[in-house]
Scaffold this motif. Sequence first.
Motif, PDB file in Angstrom:
ATOM      1  N   VAL A 100      -7.742  12.963   3.271  1.00 40.25           N
ATOM      2  CA  VAL A 100      -6.857  12.039   2.566  1.00 40.25           C
ATOM      3  C   VAL A 100      -5.478  12.667   2.332  1.00 40.25           C
ATOM      4  O   VAL A 100      -5.359  13.838   1.998  1.00 40.25           O
ATOM      5  CB  VAL A 100      -7.480  11.555   1.234  1.00 40.25           C
ATOM      6  CG1 VAL A 100      -7.643  12.692   0.260  1.00 40.25           C
ATOM      7  CG2 VAL A 100      -6.639  10.448   0.613  1.00 40.25           C
ATOM      8  N   ALA A 101      -4.440  11.859   2.559  1.00 37.37           N
ATOM      9  CA  ALA A 101      -3.061  12.294   2.366  1.00 37.37           C
ATOM     10  C   ALA A 101      -2.184  11.065   2.390  1.00 37.37           C
ATOM     11  O   ALA A 101      -2.575  10.032   2.949  1.00 37.37           O
ATOM     12  CB  ALA A 101      -2.641  13.237   3.479  1.00 37.37           C
ATOM     13  N   CYS A 102      -1.018  11.162   1.774  1.00 41.23           N
ATOM     14  CA  CYS A 102      -0.102  10.024   1.757  1.00 41.23           C
ATOM     15  C   CYS A 102       1.322  10.539   1.953  1.00 41.23           C
ATOM     16  O   CYS A 102       1.533  11.746   2.035  1.00 41.23           O
ATOM     17  CB  CYS A 102      -0.261   9.257   0.446  1.00 41.23           C
ATOM     18  SG  CYS A 102       0.503  10.095  -0.953  1.00 41.23           S
ATOM     19  N   PRO A 103       2.296   9.643   2.014  1.00 39.82           N
ATOM     20  CA  PRO A 103       3.669  10.115   2.249  1.00 39.82           C
ATOM     21  C   PRO A 103       4.138  11.112   1.195  1.00 39.82           C
ATOM     22  O   PRO A 103       4.995  11.951   1.471  1.00 39.82           O
ATOM     23  CB  PRO A 103       4.497   8.823   2.184  1.00 39.82           C
ATOM     24  CG  PRO A 103       3.542   7.736   2.519  1.00 39.82           C
ATOM     25  CD  PRO A 103       2.214   8.182   1.995  1.00 39.82           C
ATOM     26  N   ALA A 104       3.566  11.039  -0.011  1.00 44.10           N
ATOM     27  CA  ALA A 104       4.022  11.938  -1.070  1.00 44.10           C
ATOM     28  C   ALA A 104       3.499  13.362  -0.901  1.00 44.10           C
ATOM     29  O   ALA A 104       4.115  14.318  -1.377  1.00 44.10           O
ATOM     30  CB  ALA A 104       3.595  11.386  -2.429  1.00 44.10           C
ATOM     31  N   CYS A 105       2.374  13.514  -0.236  1.00 46.51           N
ATOM     32  CA  CYS A 105       1.754  14.840  -0.237  1.00 46.51           C
ATOM     33  C   CYS A 105       1.300  15.315   1.137  1.00 46.51           C
ATOM     34  O   CYS A 105       0.966  16.480   1.313  1.00 46.51           O
ATOM     35  CB  CYS A 105       0.555  14.851  -1.187  1.00 46.51           C
ATOM     36  SG  CYS A 105      -0.780  13.750  -0.671  1.00 46.51           S
ATOM     37  N   GLY A 106       1.260  14.449   2.115  1.00 44.22           N
ATOM     38  CA  GLY A 106       0.596  14.804   3.371  1.00 44.22           C
ATOM     39  C   GLY A 106       1.530  15.221   4.482  1.00 44.22           C
ATOM     40  O   GLY A 106       2.717  15.461   4.275  1.00 44.22           O
ATOM     41  N   MET A 148      -3.148  17.683  -2.539  1.00 47.89           N
ATOM     42  CA  MET A 148      -3.157  16.252  -2.846  1.00 47.89           C
ATOM     43  C   MET A 148      -2.267  15.936  -4.036  1.00 47.89           C
ATOM     44  O   MET A 148      -2.293  16.634  -5.047  1.00 47.89           O
ATOM     45  CB  MET A 148      -4.588  15.811  -3.199  1.00 47.89           C
ATOM     46  CG  MET A 148      -5.514  15.712  -2.021  1.00 47.89           C
ATOM     47  SD  MET A 148      -7.132  15.147  -2.595  1.00 47.89           S
ATOM     48  CE  MET A 148      -8.185  16.170  -1.576  1.00 47.89           C
ATOM     49  N   CYS A 149      -1.525  14.828  -3.919  1.00 48.49           N
ATOM     50  CA  CYS A 149      -0.744  14.322  -5.048  1.00 48.49           C
ATOM     51  C   CYS A 149      -1.703  13.652  -6.040  1.00 48.49           C
ATOM     52  O   CYS A 149      -2.899  13.538  -5.766  1.00 48.49           O
ATOM     53  CB  CYS A 149       0.301  13.326  -4.553  1.00 48.49           C
ATOM     54  SG  CYS A 149      -0.432  11.804  -3.914  1.00 48.49           S
ATOM     55  N   ARG A 150      -1.186  13.185  -7.153  1.00 48.96           N
ATOM     56  CA  ARG A 150      -2.050  12.593  -8.181  1.00 48.96           C
ATOM     57  C   ARG A 150      -2.803  11.381  -7.645  1.00 48.96           C
ATOM     58  O   ARG A 150      -3.991  11.213  -7.899  1.00 48.96           O
ATOM     59  CB  ARG A 150      -1.207  12.208  -9.395  1.00 48.96           C
ATOM     60  CG  ARG A 150      -0.868  13.419 -10.218  1.00 48.96           C
ATOM     61  CD  ARG A 150      -1.001  13.273 -11.711  1.00 48.96           C
ATOM     62  NE  ARG A 150      -0.574  12.022 -12.292  1.00 48.96           N
ATOM     63  CZ  ARG A 150       0.432  11.936 -13.165  1.00 48.96           C
ATOM     64  NH1 ARG A 150       1.134  13.010 -13.489  1.00 48.96           N
ATOM     65  NH2 ARG A 150       0.713  10.787 -13.715  1.00 48.96           N
ATOM     66  N   ASP A 151      -2.092  10.534  -6.877  1.00 46.40           N
ATOM     67  CA  ASP A 151      -2.740   9.320  -6.361  1.00 46.40           C
ATOM     68  C   ASP A 151      -3.869   9.669  -5.386  1.00 46.40           C
ATOM     69  O   ASP A 151      -4.947   9.084  -5.430  1.00 46.40           O
ATOM     70  CB  ASP A 151      -1.713   8.433  -5.647  1.00 46.40           C
ATOM     71  CG  ASP A 151      -0.758   7.782  -6.634  1.00 46.40           C
ATOM     72  OD1 ASP A 151      -1.155   7.625  -7.809  1.00 46.40           O
ATOM     73  OD2 ASP A 151       0.374   7.446  -6.221  1.00 46.40           O
ATOM     74  N   CYS A 152      -3.600  10.624  -4.497  1.00 45.78           N
ATOM     75  CA  CYS A 152      -4.624  10.994  -3.517  1.00 45.78           C
ATOM     76  C   CYS A 152      -5.808  11.664  -4.211  1.00 45.78           C
ATOM     77  O   CYS A 152      -6.961  11.411  -3.870  1.00 45.78           O
ATOM     78  CB  CYS A 152      -4.034  11.905  -2.438  1.00 45.78           C
ATOM     79  SG  CYS A 152      -3.018  10.988  -1.253  1.00 45.78           S
ATOM     80  N   ALA A 153      -5.497  12.512  -5.189  1.00 46.46           N
ATOM     81  CA  ALA A 153      -6.564  13.192  -5.924  1.00 46.46           C
ATOM     82  C   ALA A 153      -7.418  12.166  -6.676  1.00 46.46           C
ATOM     83  O   ALA A 153      -8.643  12.309  -6.768  1.00 46.46           O
ATOM     84  CB  ALA A 153      -5.967  14.218  -6.884  1.00 46.46           C
ATOM     85  N   SER A 177       0.837  -1.205   0.000  1.00 49.60           N
ATOM     86  CA  SER A 177       0.000   0.000   0.000  1.00 49.60           C
ATOM     87  C   SER A 177       0.872   1.255   0.000  1.00 49.60           C
ATOM     88  O   SER A 177       1.943   1.284   0.605  1.00 49.60           O
ATOM     89  CB  SER A 177      -0.885   0.003   1.249  1.00 49.60           C
ATOM     90  OG  SER A 177      -1.428   1.290   1.462  1.00 49.60           O
ATOM     91  N   ARG A 178       0.372   2.305  -0.663  1.00 50.76           N
ATOM     92  CA  ARG A 178       1.162   3.545  -0.604  1.00 50.76           C
ATOM     93  C   ARG A 178       1.029   4.209   0.771  1.00 50.76           C
ATOM     94  O   ARG A 178       1.701   5.178   1.072  1.00 50.76           O
ATOM     95  CB  ARG A 178       0.786   4.500  -1.728  1.00 50.76           C
ATOM     96  CG  ARG A 178      -0.612   4.996  -1.712  1.00 50.76           C
ATOM     97  CD  ARG A 178      -0.991   5.596  -3.065  1.00 50.76           C
ATOM     98  NE  ARG A 178      -2.366   6.039  -3.006  1.00 50.76           N
ATOM     99  CZ  ARG A 178      -2.726   7.215  -2.548  1.00 50.76           C
ATOM    100  NH1 ARG A 178      -1.816   8.076  -2.139  1.00 50.76           N
ATOM    101  NH2 ARG A 178      -3.990   7.552  -2.477  1.00 50.76           N
ATOM    102  N   PHE A 179       0.157   3.671   1.621  1.00 51.35           N
ATOM    103  CA  PHE A 179       0.024   4.196   2.986  1.00 51.35           C
ATOM    104  C   PHE A 179       0.822   3.354   3.988  1.00 51.35           C
ATOM    105  O   PHE A 179       0.680   3.533   5.194  1.00 51.35           O
ATOM    106  CB  PHE A 179      -1.455   4.220   3.401  1.00 51.35           C
ATOM    107  CG  PHE A 179      -2.306   5.051   2.484  1.00 51.35           C
ATOM    108  CD1 PHE A 179      -2.278   6.438   2.568  1.00 51.35           C
ATOM    109  CD2 PHE A 179      -3.115   4.452   1.530  1.00 51.35           C
ATOM    110  CE1 PHE A 179      -3.050   7.214   1.718  1.00 51.35           C
ATOM    111  CE2 PHE A 179      -3.887   5.224   0.674  1.00 51.35           C
ATOM    112  CZ  PHE A 179      -3.859   6.603   0.767  1.00 51.35           C
TER     113      PHE A 179
HETATM  114 ZN   LIG Z   1      -0.869  11.776  -1.660  1.00 50.28          ZN
END
Ligand SMILES: [Zn+2]
Length: 765
Positions: free
Chosen positions: A189-195, A168-173, A131-133
């Motif tokens: 929503v957020a992930c390591p790339a954008c949050g 938001m990054c592309r994946d989160c968006a 998972s990206r999370f």
């Molecule tokens: Zn993200």
Amino acid sequence: MAGATARDCSASRLRVRLRGTVQGVGFRPFVHSIAARYGLSGFVRNDSEGVLLEVEGVSCAEFLEALRRETPPLASVDGIDVECIGARGDTGFSILESAGPGDPAGRTRTRIAADAATCAACLDDLFDPASRFHLYPFVTCTHCGPRFTIASSLPFDRMRTSMARFHMCRDCARDYRDSGSRRFHAETVACPACGPRLDHDPAAIVTAIRAGKIVAVKGIGGYHLLCDARSEAAVAELRRRKARDAKPFAVMAANAASVARFAEASDAEAELLKHRSRPIVVMKSRGSLAPSVAPRLNRIGIMLPYAPLHHLLFHAAAGFPSGGATLEAANDFVVVSTSANPGGEPLVFDDSDAKRRLSGVADLIVGHNRAIVARADDSVMAVVDGAPAFLRRARGAAPEPIDLGAEGPSVVAFGAHLKSTVTVTRGREAFISQHIGDLDNAESLRFFEEAYRHLLSILAVTPEFAACDLHPDFFSTRFAEETGLPLLRVQHHAAHVAAIAAEHGVKDKVLGVALDGYGMGDDRGAWGGEMLLVGGARWRRLGHLAPLALAGGDRAAREPWRMGVAALAALGRLDAAPRLFPHAPLAGQLVETLRRGASIRTTSMGRLFDAAAALAGVCLEQRYEGQAAMELEALVRAPRCFPGGFRLSAGVLDFTPILSFIATERPGQRVAAEIFHGALIEGCATWIEAAARANGETRIALGGGCMMNRILSEGLAQALRARGLSPLVARTVPCNDGGVSLGQAAMARAAFAAEATEKESASCV
Ligand SMILES: [Zn+2]
Ligand SMILES: [Zn+2]
């Protein structure tokens, strides 16, 4: 056309309005999914009243049935209005942007959900290497994560939260727009790339704690101080640095299997531990953690992880097992987790503040860059008389409302002085702020004002009336006066009883007792053991405890030996004071004062507990409010009947017989504690029964801070039922002063209802 069904409707388009906790909880995606299930077109959007949607197609009736039957986990629907409108012929179903914030007429009826613990699906993401999370400390979805603590106003949209700064990054968006995703329109929503990012590695935190260090960690509602709960040295050092001598600390453990090693959770307590609000649950301790965690007490406050970071700490402590193995397996890592509040101030939540105020307390300060908008302590609950009850209501519970059962004017009530909360009513609901604390330092006063403003902001309401305590010198009273609103001053114990009546939906009058520490009476006396009949805004004192000298004024509350001497005065045994309290250097002086009869008197149950604890030699000085009573309670295995332990005359309940026995016979601490509790239960039940018969009442509200004593509250509830009466126990709102603002608000609504109606009809002319 409220309540219409689609079958009544010749048109094939419905407009549906939903009110309640329907924003920030995945309601729109949920609506989208059922519209898709039935092949309907239309739209759904958040607005200032909740959720508005329109659907069009042949299966509108089925859609409506599904909408009534199913709800997302965090949602709670109070009302659905359905209207039939003409078809528009649009294609597809869309989620529209929110309409703006509430209109000035105060129509805003929507609310923000309470913060919720990480859901099972997000935990799967957290421990799934694919998972990206994976191992991301801020994983959330529409079913979990922070809400109240990150929102500044309504509606609940990312732009009005502290997530606004994270793009938001592309994946989160993509997830945000994907109606098949759990994160469809998930505002957090957020992930390591954008949050948001944590500024330390979880492994480093665990290493520091294992090395006996104290770590400040920014959580959901504020900073917490963590240390190893099994290390006496670490816990004692935390007490020293926090300048907190004895007040019990709560601990956090990985899961139920871990808790079982140091506490005995009943089924109801185990269930409560897992509730999505993740309160601290007070339960029986096995005494196997460091003694300084909860000195001289046999109960301990425990919570389970509620933020992804907590799970990551236990994962690191377990040596990074693969998958979700951390979640169920017993884990030896148990941490003290206490609000980071130096010297009794409210908890720290601001990052620069944390560096300044916590640098002398914590060896390591761990922050992150998601701001906390509204700070909130952990909630504290216990299973009392068979069901959960709040002792402190904050994170995970605020701002869930209490239904007052009828519309009324908007009032704001400012509570008392200790365990402060603010209540604001809107429509038929009362919203109680998170626990603020004792209003005795500048930082607490700041928090008080901040909590009040935040509550008004997220409710988008302007109160017309105010309520406060009778006491003229409380900060909360002066704050209420400065609002300039028409003000009702409410007697403290009447408010305690009214709060319980409000949460139990009692409309007419109710008989109640408030067994409490201190509240000013309408004679300006120091009340605290009161029998009251309360109805609407009116109340009457039917009885009280026999007064004792409040020996030394405010100091009596901190030094129980003074109440011990006061009890001796009531027994005519002042000569015994030097023998019973040889280590109190001022005892001789106090005896002289009491001989002259120069002392104000109090009917307080809290001070009666102090007197008993002092005479039994259990606690002579207390370091925190309620310590003597808690230590006395901790000695009780079961309350013991003690015939003749009290006297009742003309509504005045007198416990000098039991005090006399304890002072004279010195039966030993445990026996003293058990017969004292037994006498209290029997005496109070007899007292209440007499008042109930005399007034034709059967429902009895049991209020006041002393009801936190479970031996007393459960014993009394049982004794009242045995007498054919129905005890009402405080559950949704604390029985202590944390509930006073609700009672004040309920009484003020009754007091000002006529005035509000007049105002309304005047404006109609
Ligand atoms: Zn993200
Ligand atoms: Zn989730």
